[in-house]
Design a protein around this motif. Sequence first.
Motif, PDB file in Angstrom:
ATOM      1  N   ASP A  91       0.732  -1.692   0.126  1.00 43.20           N
ATOM      2  CA  ASP A  91       0.052   0.406  -0.161  1.00 43.20           C
ATOM      3  C   ASP A  91       0.980   1.472   0.192  1.00 43.20           C
ATOM      4  O   ASP A  91       1.624   1.690   0.768  1.00 43.20           O
ATOM      5  CB  ASP A  91      -0.786  -0.025   1.379  1.00 43.20           C
ATOM      6  CG  ASP A  91      -1.580   1.123   0.807  1.00 43.20           C
ATOM      7  OD1 ASP A  91      -2.188   1.719   0.223  1.00 43.20           O
ATOM      8  OD2 ASP A  91      -3.283   0.942   2.059  1.00 43.20           O
ATOM      9  N   GLU A  92       0.529   2.246  -0.918  1.00 42.49           N
ATOM     10  CA  GLU A  92       1.528   3.297  -0.904  1.00 42.49           C
ATOM     11  C   GLU A  92       0.465   4.751  -1.111  1.00 42.49           C
ATOM     12  O   GLU A  92       0.728   5.963  -0.966  1.00 42.49           O
ATOM     13  CB  GLU A  92       1.965   3.352  -2.700  1.00 42.49           C
ATOM     14  CG  GLU A  92       2.333   2.381  -2.925  1.00 42.49           C
ATOM     15  CD  GLU A  92       2.967   3.213  -4.806  1.00 42.49           C
ATOM     16  OE1 GLU A  92       4.270   3.373  -4.707  1.00 42.49           O
ATOM     17  OE2 GLU A  92       2.953   2.103  -5.100  1.00 42.49           O
ATOM     18  N   MET A  93       0.039   4.523  -0.058  1.00 40.90           N
ATOM     19  CA  MET A  93      -1.078   6.072   1.412  1.00 40.90           C
ATOM     20  C   MET A  93      -0.395   6.802   1.336  1.00 40.90           C
ATOM     21  O   MET A  93       0.589   5.799   1.558  1.00 40.90           O
ATOM     22  CB  MET A  93      -2.320   5.138   1.584  1.00 40.90           C
ATOM     23  CG  MET A  93      -2.979   4.680   0.609  1.00 40.90           C
ATOM     24  SD  MET A  93      -4.758   4.126   1.367  1.00 40.90           S
ATOM     25  CE  MET A  93      -5.649   5.859   1.806  1.00 40.90           C
ATOM     26  N   LEU A  94      -0.122   8.331   1.683  1.00 41.06           N
ATOM     27  CA  LEU A  94       0.514   8.624   2.297  1.00 41.06           C
ATOM     28  C   LEU A  94       0.136   8.863   3.424  1.00 41.06           C
ATOM     29  O   LEU A  94      -0.150   8.695   3.854  1.00 41.06           O
ATOM     30  CB  LEU A  94       0.055  10.413   1.844  1.00 41.06           C
ATOM     31  CG  LEU A  94       0.439  10.217   0.616  1.00 41.06           C
ATOM     32  CD1 LEU A  94       0.424  12.654   0.425  1.00 41.06           C
ATOM     33  CD2 LEU A  94       2.266  11.026  -0.333  1.00 41.06           C
ATOM     34  N   PRO A  95       1.787   8.973   4.056  1.00 42.08           N
ATOM     35  CA  PRO A  95       1.794   8.268   5.890  1.00 42.08           C
ATOM     36  C   PRO A  95       1.760   9.694   5.702  1.00 42.08           C
ATOM     37  O   PRO A  95       1.162  10.402   6.007  1.00 42.08           O
ATOM     38  CB  PRO A  95       3.777   9.009   6.184  1.00 42.08           C
ATOM     39  CG  PRO A  95       4.269   9.295   4.709  1.00 42.08           C
ATOM     40  CD  PRO A  95       2.921   8.909   4.030  1.00 42.08           C
ATOM     41  N   TRP A  96       0.463   9.870   7.925  1.00 39.87           N
ATOM     42  CA  TRP A  96       0.426  10.215   8.235  1.00 39.87           C
ATOM     43  C   TRP A  96       0.977  11.959   8.385  1.00 39.87           C
ATOM     44  O   TRP A  96       0.487  13.279   8.646  1.00 39.87           O
ATOM     45  CB  TRP A  96      -0.218  10.067   9.138  1.00 39.87           C
ATOM     46  CG  TRP A  96       1.256  10.167  10.919  1.00 39.87           C
ATOM     47  CD1 TRP A  96       1.582   9.053  10.977  1.00 39.87           C
ATOM     48  CD2 TRP A  96       1.236  10.467  11.828  1.00 39.87           C
ATOM     49  NE1 TRP A  96       2.422   8.524  11.932  1.00 39.87           N
ATOM     50  CE2 TRP A  96       2.130   9.609  12.066  1.00 39.87           C
ATOM     51  CE3 TRP A  96       1.368  12.165  11.875  1.00 39.87           C
ATOM     52  CZ2 TRP A  96       2.990  11.215  13.489  1.00 39.87           C
ATOM     53  CZ3 TRP A  96       2.035  12.532  12.928  1.00 39.87           C
ATOM     54  CH2 TRP A  96       2.548  11.683  13.499  1.00 39.87           C
ATOM     55  N   THR A  97       2.031  11.557   8.562  1.00 47.27           N
ATOM     56  CA  THR A  97       3.580  13.143   8.258  1.00 47.27           C
ATOM     57  C   THR A  97       3.327  14.075   7.701  1.00 47.27           C
ATOM     58  O   THR A  97       3.476  14.811   7.916  1.00 47.27           O
ATOM     59  CB  THR A  97       4.401  12.228   8.751  1.00 47.27           C
ATOM     60  OG1 THR A  97       4.810  11.521   7.636  1.00 47.27           O
ATOM     61  CG2 THR A  97       4.909  11.592  10.714  1.00 47.27           C
ATOM     62  N   ILE A  98       3.436  13.625   6.625  1.00 48.19           N
ATOM     63  CA  ILE A  98       2.585  14.600   5.256  1.00 48.19           C
ATOM     64  C   ILE A  98       1.788  15.290   5.639  1.00 48.19           C
ATOM     65  O   ILE A  98       1.785  16.863   5.404  1.00 48.19           O
ATOM     66  CB  ILE A  98       2.119  13.758   4.133  1.00 48.19           C
ATOM     67  CG1 ILE A  98       3.356  12.681   3.877  1.00 48.19           C
ATOM     68  CG2 ILE A  98       2.164  14.889   2.855  1.00 48.19           C
ATOM     69  CD1 ILE A  98       5.172  13.136   3.515  1.00 48.19           C
ATOM     70  N   TYR A  99       0.469  15.063   5.589  1.00 47.59           N
ATOM     71  CA  TYR A  99      -0.513  15.833   6.297  1.00 47.59           C
ATOM     72  C   TYR A  99      -0.077  16.787   7.906  1.00 47.59           C
ATOM     73  O   TYR A  99      -1.167  17.673   7.770  1.00 47.59           O
ATOM     74  CB  TYR A  99      -1.858  15.002   6.778  1.00 47.59           C
ATOM     75  CG  TYR A  99      -2.026  14.273   5.780  1.00 47.59           C
ATOM     76  CD1 TYR A  99      -3.562  15.031   4.533  1.00 47.59           C
ATOM     77  CD2 TYR A  99      -1.539  13.283   5.130  1.00 47.59           C
ATOM     78  CE1 TYR A  99      -4.403  14.599   3.432  1.00 47.59           C
ATOM     79  CE2 TYR A  99      -2.382  12.681   3.542  1.00 47.59           C
ATOM     80  CZ  TYR A  99      -3.729  13.515   3.183  1.00 47.59           C
ATOM     81  OH  TYR A  99      -4.246  12.881   2.236  1.00 47.59           O
ATOM     82  N   ILE A 100       1.101  16.250   8.579  1.00 48.44           N
ATOM     83  CA  ILE A 100       0.591  17.441   9.524  1.00 48.44           C
ATOM     84  C   ILE A 100       1.537  19.279   9.051  1.00 48.44           C
ATOM     85  O   ILE A 100       1.377  19.454   9.609  1.00 48.44           O
ATOM     86  CB  ILE A 100       2.241  16.699  10.644  1.00 48.44           C
ATOM     87  CG1 ILE A 100       1.406  15.454  10.930  1.00 48.44           C
ATOM     88  CG2 ILE A 100       2.689  17.573  11.670  1.00 48.44           C
ATOM     89  CD1 ILE A 100       0.025  15.523  11.912  1.00 48.44           C
ATOM     90  N   LEU A 101       2.150  18.978   7.911  1.00 48.38           N
ATOM     91  CA  LEU A 101       3.272  20.003   7.713  1.00 48.38           C
ATOM     92  C   LEU A 101       2.022  20.975   7.477  1.00 48.38           C
ATOM     93  O   LEU A 101       2.990  22.253   7.418  1.00 48.38           O
ATOM     94  CB  LEU A 101       4.046  19.598   6.011  1.00 48.38           C
ATOM     95  CG  LEU A 101       5.140  18.072   6.450  1.00 48.38           C
ATOM     96  CD1 LEU A 101       5.698  18.403   4.769  1.00 48.38           C
ATOM     97  CD2 LEU A 101       5.594  18.496   6.826  1.00 48.38           C
ATOM     98  N   PRO A 102       0.711  21.060   6.406  1.00 47.44           N
ATOM     99  CA  PRO A 102       0.111  21.735   6.217  1.00 47.44           C
ATOM    100  C   PRO A 102      -0.271  22.415   7.703  1.00 47.44           C
ATOM    101  O   PRO A 102      -0.444  23.692   7.982  1.00 47.44           O
ATOM    102  CB  PRO A 102      -0.825  21.686   5.262  1.00 47.44           C
ATOM    103  CG  PRO A 102      -0.310  19.630   5.004  1.00 47.44           C
ATOM    104  CD  PRO A 102       0.435  19.614   5.732  1.00 47.44           C
ATOM    105  N   MET A 103      -0.333  21.086   8.881  1.00 45.87           N
ATOM    106  CA  MET A 103      -1.434  21.900   9.981  1.00 45.87           C
ATOM    107  C   MET A 103      -0.225  23.087  10.679  1.00 45.87           C
ATOM    108  O   MET A 103      -0.183  23.535  11.850  1.00 45.87           O
ATOM    109  CB  MET A 103      -1.094  21.224  11.044  1.00 45.87           C
ATOM    110  CG  MET A 103      -2.258  19.663  10.045  1.00 45.87           C
ATOM    111  SD  MET A 103      -2.754  18.334  10.602  1.00 45.87           S
ATOM    112  CE  MET A 103      -3.975  19.325  12.500  1.00 45.87           C
ATOM    113  N   LEU A 104       2.044  22.554  10.711  1.00 52.28           N
ATOM    114  CA  LEU A 104       2.056  22.971  11.052  1.00 52.28           C
ATOM    115  C   LEU A 104       2.393  24.627  10.798  1.00 52.28           C
ATOM    116  O   LEU A 104       2.293  26.162  11.114  1.00 52.28           O
ATOM    117  CB  LEU A 104       3.932  22.467  11.117  1.00 52.28           C
ATOM    118  CG  LEU A 104       3.791  21.505  11.817  1.00 52.28           C
ATOM    119  CD1 LEU A 104       5.033  20.764  10.900  1.00 52.28           C
ATOM    120  CD2 LEU A 104       3.736  21.628  13.435  1.00 52.28           C
ATOM    121  N   VAL A 105       1.952  24.904   9.106  1.00 57.18           N
ATOM    122  CA  VAL A 105       2.083  26.355   8.294  1.00 57.18           C
ATOM    123  C   VAL A 105       0.566  26.479   9.228  1.00 57.18           C
ATOM    124  O   VAL A 105       1.038  28.152   9.436  1.00 57.18           O
ATOM    125  CB  VAL A 105       1.968  26.170   7.320  1.00 57.18           C
ATOM    126  CG1 VAL A 105       1.886  27.392   6.454  1.00 57.18           C
ATOM    127  CG2 VAL A 105       2.635  25.137   6.046  1.00 57.18           C
TER     128      VAL A 105
END
Length: 368
Positions: free
Chosen positions: A133-147
């Motif tokens: 499975d190549e779904m994106l990891p949750w850490t990628i979605y944290i980046l916009p939240m940090l912004v």
Amino acid sequence: MSLTVMLFILLFITILQSAIPYLIKRTLVFGVTIPVSNKDDSKLASYKRIYSLIIASMGILSILVFTIWALSQNLVEEKIVFTGVVLQFAILFVGMSLYFLFHAKTLRLKRDNNWGSDLKQIRVTDIAIRSADEMLPWTIYILPMLVTLGLVIYTATQYANLPELIPTHWGIDGTADAFSKKTPFSAVALLLILLVMQGMMLGVNELTKKSGIKINATSKKRSRVQQLSFRKYTSWFLFTTTLLTTILFSFLQLNTIHSNLGSPTMLLALPLVFLLIIFIITALYAFKVGQSGSRISVDIEDEKVEGITDYDDDQFWKAGIFYFNKDDPSVFVEKRFGVGWTLNFGHPVGYLVLFGPIVLILAITFLI
């Protein structure tokens, strides 16, 4: 400008709605499971054709009449937007009505002809598929939240320079048309709403990742590749939507802090560009991937196996749209009509995912 946007949205809805019957797996017709041996039935084909022709005809007629009426009258933008939204909902309502009609017809056709009664139902499980499975990891979605969190901190440092009236709503042309008195809460309310949306997207991605992966019993190899591709592109679609929303909301927030940041042309263009990109990636996702990856070309030959069919779980689908199965651990399941995912309403977490973000956004809006 309002007329152009409304016409563009109407055209997009018309194209997507009329194409839906052809974007899903051929073994799913108007929310009903169809055995592979019956997927080319002439009546099923006529149901799809009639649905698409009616939606397309209604959409084109609505666009023509709306355009002529709007151009021949000296209308205010509010009236144009209101009429455009009414027409959009009218197309969606007709589409839903036609769906229920053909769902009932398809169910009756399947029952009257006893389709699948002589076939053994098989549920295929691939234990190793999760590793691919190549779904994106949750850490990628944290980046916009940090912004977003960074913008909250920056807004706090610039609080004294904020205008006394904080924009809370923007019109279709990108200009603010509703305001609230400046308070520490109203100053960051837009960013809080953005955080809720980002968190929802992260949650959807993670819960979708944990959902069951359905492999067709009659085409195991092909459906395996299509399922993995579908999940990967769904994850990227969610992340791209999150990223674009973050860019739009961030610009609006920065423009509130620095009123000279963007020119009137930029304020007008940014929402339109955002809308255009969203429509483009949605169209690519729907027409290139299709539901369950059914439109992804796979050059794989599966062994033909006679006398079997996929497990028929029609009993868990109410009207072929709402899925209720308390024994299924999946919070999200693949749609049966349309492209994407829907909630398992038999899972308690599903209601939290559905109503939680809505309640939070409404609460923030009410407290501004």
